[in-house]
Design a protein around this motif. Structure first.
Motif, short mmCIF file in Angstrom:
data_model
loop_
_atom_site.label_atom_id
_atom_site.label_comp_id
_atom_site.label_asym_id
_atom_site.label_seq_id
_atom_site.Cartn_x
_atom_site.Cartn_y
_atom_site.Cartn_z
N SER A 220 0.83 -1.21 0.00
CA SER A 220 0.00 0.00 0.00
C SER A 220 0.85 1.25 0.00
O SER A 220 0.48 2.28 -0.58
N LEU A 221 2.02 1.19 0.63
CA LEU A 221 2.94 2.33 0.60
C LEU A 221 3.49 2.53 -0.81
O LEU A 221 3.66 3.65 -1.27
N GLY A 222 3.74 1.42 -1.47
CA GLY A 222 4.18 1.51 -2.85
C GLY A 222 3.09 2.05 -3.77
O GLY A 222 3.37 2.81 -4.70
N ALA A 223 1.84 1.68 -3.46
CA ALA A 223 0.73 2.13 -4.31
C ALA A 223 0.56 3.64 -4.28
O ALA A 223 0.20 4.24 -5.30
N VAL A 224 0.80 4.26 -3.14
CA VAL A 224 0.57 5.71 -3.04
C VAL A 224 1.82 6.53 -3.34
O VAL A 224 1.73 7.73 -3.56
N THR A 225 3.00 5.87 -3.34
CA THR A 225 4.24 6.61 -3.59
C THR A 225 4.87 6.26 -4.93
O THR A 225 5.74 7.01 -5.42
N GLY A 226 4.52 5.11 -5.49
CA GLY A 226 5.16 4.65 -6.71
C GLY A 226 6.54 4.06 -6.50
O GLY A 226 7.27 3.83 -7.46
N LEU A 227 6.89 3.77 -5.25
CA LEU A 227 8.23 3.27 -4.93
C LEU A 227 8.24 1.76 -4.85
O LEU A 227 7.33 1.14 -4.30
N ASP A 228 9.32 1.15 -5.36
CA ASP A 228 9.51 -0.29 -5.22
C ASP A 228 9.81 -0.64 -3.77
O ASP A 228 10.17 0.24 -2.96
N VAL A 229 9.72 -1.93 -3.45
CA VAL A 229 9.82 -2.35 -2.06
C VAL A 229 11.13 -1.92 -1.41
O VAL A 229 11.16 -1.53 -0.24
N GLY A 230 12.22 -1.94 -2.15
CA GLY A 230 13.50 -1.56 -1.57
C GLY A 230 13.68 -0.07 -1.38
O GLY A 230 14.68 0.37 -0.80
N GLN A 231 12.71 0.72 -1.84
CA GLN A 231 12.79 2.18 -1.74
C GLN A 231 11.79 2.75 -0.73
O GLN A 231 11.61 3.97 -0.70
N ARG A 232 11.18 1.92 0.06
CA ARG A 232 10.07 2.36 0.91
C ARG A 232 10.47 2.70 2.34
O ARG A 232 9.64 2.68 3.25
N LEU A 233 11.72 3.06 2.55
CA LEU A 233 12.17 3.41 3.90
C LEU A 233 11.40 4.60 4.46
O LEU A 233 10.83 4.53 5.55
N VAL A 234 11.39 5.70 3.72
CA VAL A 234 10.74 6.91 4.23
C VAL A 234 9.24 6.70 4.43
O VAL A 234 8.70 7.03 5.50
N PRO A 235 8.51 6.14 3.46
CA PRO A 235 7.09 5.88 3.70
C PRO A 235 6.85 4.95 4.89
O PRO A 235 5.88 5.12 5.63
N SER A 236 7.73 3.96 5.08
CA SER A 236 7.56 3.02 6.19
C SER A 236 7.72 3.73 7.54
O SER A 236 6.94 3.50 8.48
N VAL A 237 8.72 4.58 7.65
CA VAL A 237 8.92 5.33 8.89
C VAL A 237 7.75 6.29 9.12
O VAL A 237 7.25 6.41 10.25
#
Length: 276
Positions: free
Chosen positions: A223-240
């Motif tokens: 879901s973080l990727g869906a709203v940011t367009g980021l691949d799983v390895g790039q989701r540090l900032v959305p995850s935090v």
């Protein structure tokens, strides 16, 4: 608020960071990186050095569409790691839905059972009820990992999740398990749409009314990727960001891959609240 576990009473007055230790070859975000015992233990030590309060060890991927792992294989993956990790002196969680794995890990000294099936598999509730003190995290999941995203939930997700968790908790209380041992997880990504996942975050406080601490697991989720367009390895900032938002809305435990960054984010949140 204290979370009673096998060896520890975890003080949840301060939000706690649960570091993920995947001893699997096929996890959606870090499969194979920590699959050996030595590599997994090094990862445990690294997460603790970064500030993790709890370690969560799992031997089966639960990403959408993932196949089930045979019992013998899961035992072979996780038990050698649990056997060594209990000596690290921190609460240790076993991420499994198989009662045999739960029992074996608890026998080795594990503190918490973290079950995506909320103890619905035959024999799982009995394992927890027989144990005098282990903690348990009950999670909501729609359908199963193989089909949950093929046909996600419909309708207003929040009351459905609340009703399910209350029902599973009542069944566990009836078996004599103390309420102080139980934590809830709304199951972000487990059979929900993107909109439903964010509804659970936005309305998270509605889940707190029953009085059980909430664990939030947003780390690297799709879901973080869906709203940011980021691949799983790039989701540090959305995850935090999601972890901090979950804590702001009352979560007491956040389950994360990126411990150091999450700890830093929560220090900013804590500093802000200390000035209020």
């Amino acid at each position: 608020m204290l979370w009673q576990t096998s060896r520890f009473q975890i003080d949840l007055a301060t939000p706690r960071v649960m570091g993920i230790v995947n001893v699997t070859p096929d996890s959606f975000s870090d499969g194979g990186q920590h699959a050996g015992v030595s590599a997994a233990l090094r990862h445990c030590e690294q997460l603790l050095a970064q500030g993790a309060h709890i370690l969560d060890i799992g031997g089966e991927s639960t990403r959408p569409g993932s196949p089930a792992v045979p019992l013998d294989e899961e035992l072979a993956r996780v038990l050698p790691v649990v056997r060594e990790a209990v000596a690290l002196g921190v609460p240790l969680s076993i991420d499994t839905y198989k009662p045999q794995v739960m029992q074996a890990a608890l026998d080795l000294g594990a503190d918490i059972v973290n079950d995506i099936w909320a103890l619905r598999r035959d024999g799982a509730a009995e394992v927890v009820a027989r144990h005098p003190a282990c903690g348990v995290c009950l999670m909501h999941m729609h359908r199963d990992p193989q089909t949950m995203q093929v046909a996600p939930m419909e309708g207003d997700v929040v009351p459905q999740v609340l009703s399910f968790l209350a029902q599973q908790t009542s069944a566990l209380l009836a078996r004599g398990v103390a309420a102080s041992r139980i934590v809830w997880d709304a199951g972000t990504g487990f059979g929900k749409t993107v909109a439903q996942n964010f509804a659970l975050l936005a309305r998270q406080r509605e889940l707190l009314g029953a009085g059980y601490p909430l664990l939030a697991g947003w780390s690297r989720k799709s879901s973080l990727g869906a709203v940011t367009g980021l691949d799983v390895g790039q989701r540090l900032v959305p995850s935090v960001a999601a972890a901090v938002l979950a804590v702001e809305r009352g979560a007491r435990v956040v389950r994360v891959h990126d411990v150091a960054a999450t700890v830093a984010g929560l220090k900013v949140w804590s500093a802000m609240n200390s000035e209020n």
